[in-house]
Design a protein around this motif. Structure first.
Motif, PDB file in Angstrom:
ATOM      1  N   PRO A 120       0.769  -1.376  -0.137  1.00  0.00           N
ATOM      2  CA  PRO A 120      -0.082   0.004   0.096  1.00  0.00           C
ATOM      3  C   PRO A 120       0.962   1.286  -0.102  1.00  0.00           C
ATOM      4  CG  PRO A 120       0.132  -0.900   2.109  1.00  0.00           C
ATOM      5  CD  PRO A 120       0.708  -1.959   1.464  1.00  0.00           C
ATOM      6  N   ALA A 121       0.233   2.231  -0.704  1.00  0.00           N
ATOM      7  CA  ALA A 121       1.155   3.685  -0.515  1.00  0.00           C
ATOM      8  C   ALA A 121       1.106   4.161   0.619  1.00  0.00           C
ATOM      9  CB  ALA A 121       0.407   4.491  -1.418  1.00  0.00           C
ATOM     10  N   ASP A 122      -0.218   4.064   1.476  1.00  0.00           N
ATOM     11  CA  ASP A 122      -0.119   4.700   2.975  1.00  0.00           C
ATOM     12  C   ASP A 122      -0.308   3.507   3.858  1.00  0.00           C
ATOM     13  OD1 ASP A 122      -0.919   5.955   5.193  1.00  0.00           O
ATOM     14  OD2 ASP A 122      -2.322   7.257   4.214  1.00  0.00           O
ATOM     15  N   ALA A 123       0.845   3.119   4.568  1.00  0.00           N
ATOM     16  CA  ALA A 123       0.998   1.836   5.487  1.00  0.00           C
ATOM     17  C   ALA A 123      -0.262   2.178   6.622  1.00  0.00           C
ATOM     18  CB  ALA A 123       2.509   1.700   5.976  1.00  0.00           C
ATOM     19  N   GLU A 124      -0.244   3.365   7.116  1.00  0.00           N
ATOM     20  CA  GLU A 124      -1.076   3.732   8.288  1.00  0.00           C
ATOM     21  C   GLU A 124      -2.488   3.478   7.882  1.00  0.00           C
ATOM     22  OE1 GLU A 124      -2.264   3.920  11.851  1.00  0.00           O
ATOM     23  OE2 GLU A 124      -0.152   3.985  11.545  1.00  0.00           O
ATOM     24  N   ALA A 125      -2.995   4.178   6.739  1.00  0.00           N
ATOM     25  CA  ALA A 125      -4.375   3.947   6.238  1.00  0.00           C
ATOM     26  C   ALA A 125      -4.675   2.567   6.026  1.00  0.00           C
ATOM     27  CB  ALA A 125      -4.529   4.553   4.854  1.00  0.00           C
ATOM     28  N   TYR A 126      -3.639   1.697   5.522  1.00  0.00           N
ATOM     29  CA  TYR A 126      -3.787   0.437   4.978  1.00  0.00           C
ATOM     30  C   TYR A 126      -4.195  -0.374   6.371  1.00  0.00           C
ATOM     31  CZ  TYR A 126      -3.469  -4.346   3.400  1.00  0.00           C
ATOM     32  OH  TYR A 126      -3.339  -5.647   3.081  1.00  0.00           O
ATOM     33  N   ARG A 127      -3.266  -0.134   7.353  1.00  0.00           N
ATOM     34  CA  ARG A 127      -3.770  -0.922   8.778  1.00  0.00           C
ATOM     35  C   ARG A 127      -4.935  -0.436   9.413  1.00  0.00           C
ATOM     36  NH1 ARG A 127       0.599  -0.186  13.763  1.00  0.00           N
ATOM     37  NH2 ARG A 127       0.676   1.903  13.261  1.00  0.00           N
ATOM     38  N   GLU A 128      -5.477   0.644   9.310  1.00  0.00           N
ATOM     39  CA  GLU A 128      -6.715   1.127   9.553  1.00  0.00           C
ATOM     40  C   GLU A 128      -7.818   0.452   8.973  1.00  0.00           C
ATOM     41  OE1 GLU A 128      -7.605   2.720  12.273  1.00  0.00           O
ATOM     42  OE2 GLU A 128      -5.441   3.053  12.799  1.00  0.00           O
ATOM     43  N   LYS A 129      -7.741   0.234   7.528  1.00  0.00           N
ATOM     44  CA  LYS A 129      -8.625  -0.608   6.985  1.00  0.00           C
ATOM     45  C   LYS A 129      -8.494  -2.125   7.359  1.00  0.00           C
ATOM     46  CE  LYS A 129      -9.265  -2.233   2.014  1.00  0.00           C
ATOM     47  NZ  LYS A 129      -8.700  -2.045   0.679  1.00  0.00           N
ATOM     48  N   VAL A 130      -7.206  -2.481   7.587  1.00  0.00           N
ATOM     49  CA  VAL A 130      -7.080  -4.046   7.541  1.00  0.00           C
ATOM     50  C   VAL A 130      -7.927  -4.406   9.203  1.00  0.00           C
ATOM     51  CG1 VAL A 130      -5.489  -5.823   8.485  1.00  0.00           C
ATOM     52  CG2 VAL A 130      -5.156  -4.363   6.340  1.00  0.00           C
ATOM     53  N   LEU A 131      -7.475  -3.389  10.056  1.00  0.00           N
ATOM     54  CA  LEU A 131      -7.897  -3.550  11.508  1.00  0.00           C
ATOM     55  C   LEU A 131      -9.522  -3.295  11.781  1.00  0.00           C
ATOM     56  CD1 LEU A 131      -5.019  -2.039  13.811  1.00  0.00           C
ATOM     57  CD2 LEU A 131      -5.562  -4.705  13.109  1.00  0.00           C
ATOM     58  N   ALA A 132     -10.058  -2.482  10.960  1.00  0.00           N
ATOM     59  CA  ALA A 132     -11.332  -2.158  10.914  1.00  0.00           C
ATOM     60  C   ALA A 132     -12.331  -3.550  10.455  1.00  0.00           C
ATOM     61  CB  ALA A 132     -11.704  -0.895   9.916  1.00  0.00           C
ATOM     62  N   ALA A 133     -11.625  -4.196   9.233  1.00  0.00           N
ATOM     63  CA  ALA A 133     -12.317  -5.294   8.928  1.00  0.00           C
ATOM     64  C   ALA A 133     -12.189  -6.484   9.786  1.00  0.00           C
ATOM     65  CB  ALA A 133     -11.745  -5.853   7.473  1.00  0.00           C
ATOM     66  N   TRP A 134     -11.025  -6.668  10.566  1.00  0.00           N
ATOM     67  CA  TRP A 134     -10.864  -7.622  11.737  1.00  0.00           C
ATOM     68  C   TRP A 134     -11.648  -7.279  12.575  1.00  0.00           C
ATOM     69  CZ3 TRP A 134      -6.533  -7.899  15.737  1.00  0.00           C
ATOM     70  CH2 TRP A 134      -6.538  -9.180  16.136  1.00  0.00           C
ATOM     71  N   ASN A 135     -11.911  -5.885  13.184  1.00  0.00           N
ATOM     72  CA  ASN A 135     -12.908  -5.515  14.038  1.00  0.00           C
ATOM     73  C   ASN A 135     -14.217  -5.875  13.931  1.00  0.00           C
ATOM     74  OD1 ASN A 135     -10.668  -4.601  15.696  1.00  0.00           O
ATOM     75  ND2 ASN A 135     -10.722  -2.595  15.073  1.00  0.00           N
ATOM     76  N   ALA A 136     -14.585  -5.448  12.905  1.00  0.00           N
ATOM     77  CA  ALA A 136     -15.939  -5.883  12.388  1.00  0.00           C
ATOM     78  C   ALA A 136     -16.479  -7.388  12.304  1.00  0.00           C
ATOM     79  CB  ALA A 136     -16.143  -5.258  10.985  1.00  0.00           C
ATOM     80  N   ALA A 137     -15.455  -8.160  11.998  1.00  0.00           N
ATOM     81  CA  ALA A 137     -15.683  -9.583  11.963  1.00  0.00           C
ATOM     82  C   ALA A 137     -15.928  -9.992  13.557  1.00  0.00           C
ATOM     83  CB  ALA A 137     -14.566 -10.341  11.209  1.00  0.00           C
ATOM     84  N   ASN A 138     -14.840  -9.525  14.492  1.00  0.00           N
ATOM     85  CA  ASN A 138     -14.939 -10.034  15.756  1.00  0.00           C
ATOM     86  C   ASN A 138     -16.200  -9.192  16.615  1.00  0.00           C
ATOM     87  OD1 ASN A 138     -12.594 -11.498  16.877  1.00  0.00           O
ATOM     88  ND2 ASN A 138     -11.707 -10.224  15.306  1.00  0.00           N
ATOM     89  N   ALA A 139     -16.635  -8.274  16.304  1.00  0.00           N
ATOM     90  CA  ALA A 139     -17.886  -7.534  16.638  1.00  0.00           C
ATOM     91  C   ALA A 139     -19.092  -8.403  16.533  1.00  0.00           C
ATOM     92  CB  ALA A 139     -17.776  -6.414  16.160  1.00  0.00           C
ATOM     93  N   GLU A 140     -19.141  -8.748  15.151  1.00  0.00           N
ATOM     94  CA  GLU A 140     -20.226  -9.674  14.670  1.00  0.00           C
ATOM     95  C   GLU A 140     -20.124 -11.043  15.511  1.00  0.00           C
ATOM     96  OE1 GLU A 140     -22.527 -11.556  10.853  1.00  0.00           O
ATOM     97  OE2 GLU A 140     -20.341 -11.038  10.577  1.00  0.00           O
ATOM     98  N   LEU A 141     -19.170 -11.711  15.662  1.00  0.00           N
ATOM     99  CA  LEU A 141     -19.124 -12.877  16.344  1.00  0.00           C
ATOM    100  C   LEU A 141     -19.519 -12.662  17.813  1.00  0.00           C
ATOM    101  CD1 LEU A 141     -17.956 -15.818  16.428  1.00  0.00           C
ATOM    102  CD2 LEU A 141     -15.890 -14.985  17.082  1.00  0.00           C
TER     103      LEU A 141
END
Length: 174
Positions: free
Chosen positions: A102-123
């Protein structure tokens, strides 16, 4: 108790991944996955479990049957998974897909962690709707361990999440 541990392990894991430099989060650890790829793998593996726990239980019963015996303890599930790892089992369809840097490592981290958080929140939201009896009655398929009770699948998920974060920590550069 399982729900509390799912929340604790996820919170500690997320804090750990947020504390590392973003450039390290996206960088492969030698020949192994990057911390980002571990997080993407965990999201990819947790998401179907959260979805399954939201299905009407009769569908789970029709598709996967009911357990004929009680759930095995956490330690038994952990050791069964470790044995499969020792045999060379791989993530298969749950492996993170290849992506360019990714061009922006911090923005990518936020995107990855947001998806992981959403999956965990649903579970986590769906686990709360299951009573103790149902956790031991219904089964779900696991790609490496076969049919597990819902409780066993949650035990696996707890161990699996901790296992991957331990791998990241053990491979982290100084």
């Amino acid at each position: 108790e399982i729900l509390r541990e799912l929340r604790r392990v996820h919170a500690e894991s997320e804090a750990y991944l947020r504390a590392m430099p973003a450039a390290e989060f996206i960088r492969a650890q030698g020949e192994k996955w990057s911390p980002a790829e571990h997080a993407r793998h965990l999201a990819k593996s947790v998401r179907p479990l959260g979805m399954a726990l939201g299905l009407p239980r009769f569908i789970l019963w029709l598709r996967f049957g009911r357990a004929s015996a009680g759930s095995r303890p956490f330690g038994v599930i952990r050791e069964a998974y470790r044995a499969r790892l020792a045999e060379g089992v791989q993530a298969g369809r749950f492996a993170p897909s290849a992506q360019s840097a990714p061009a922006d490592a911090e923005a990518y981290r936020e995107k990855v962690l947001a998806a992981w958080n959403a999956a965990n929140a649903e579970l986590q939201a769906r686990v709360g709707a299951w009573d103790e009896t149902a956790l031991d009655r219904y089964r779900l398929p696991h790609p490496a361990l076969g049919k597990l009770t819902v409780r066993e699948m949650l035990f696996f998920t707890l161990y699996h999440n901790a296992h991957h974060l331990n791998l990241v920590a053990s491979r982290q550069t100084a």
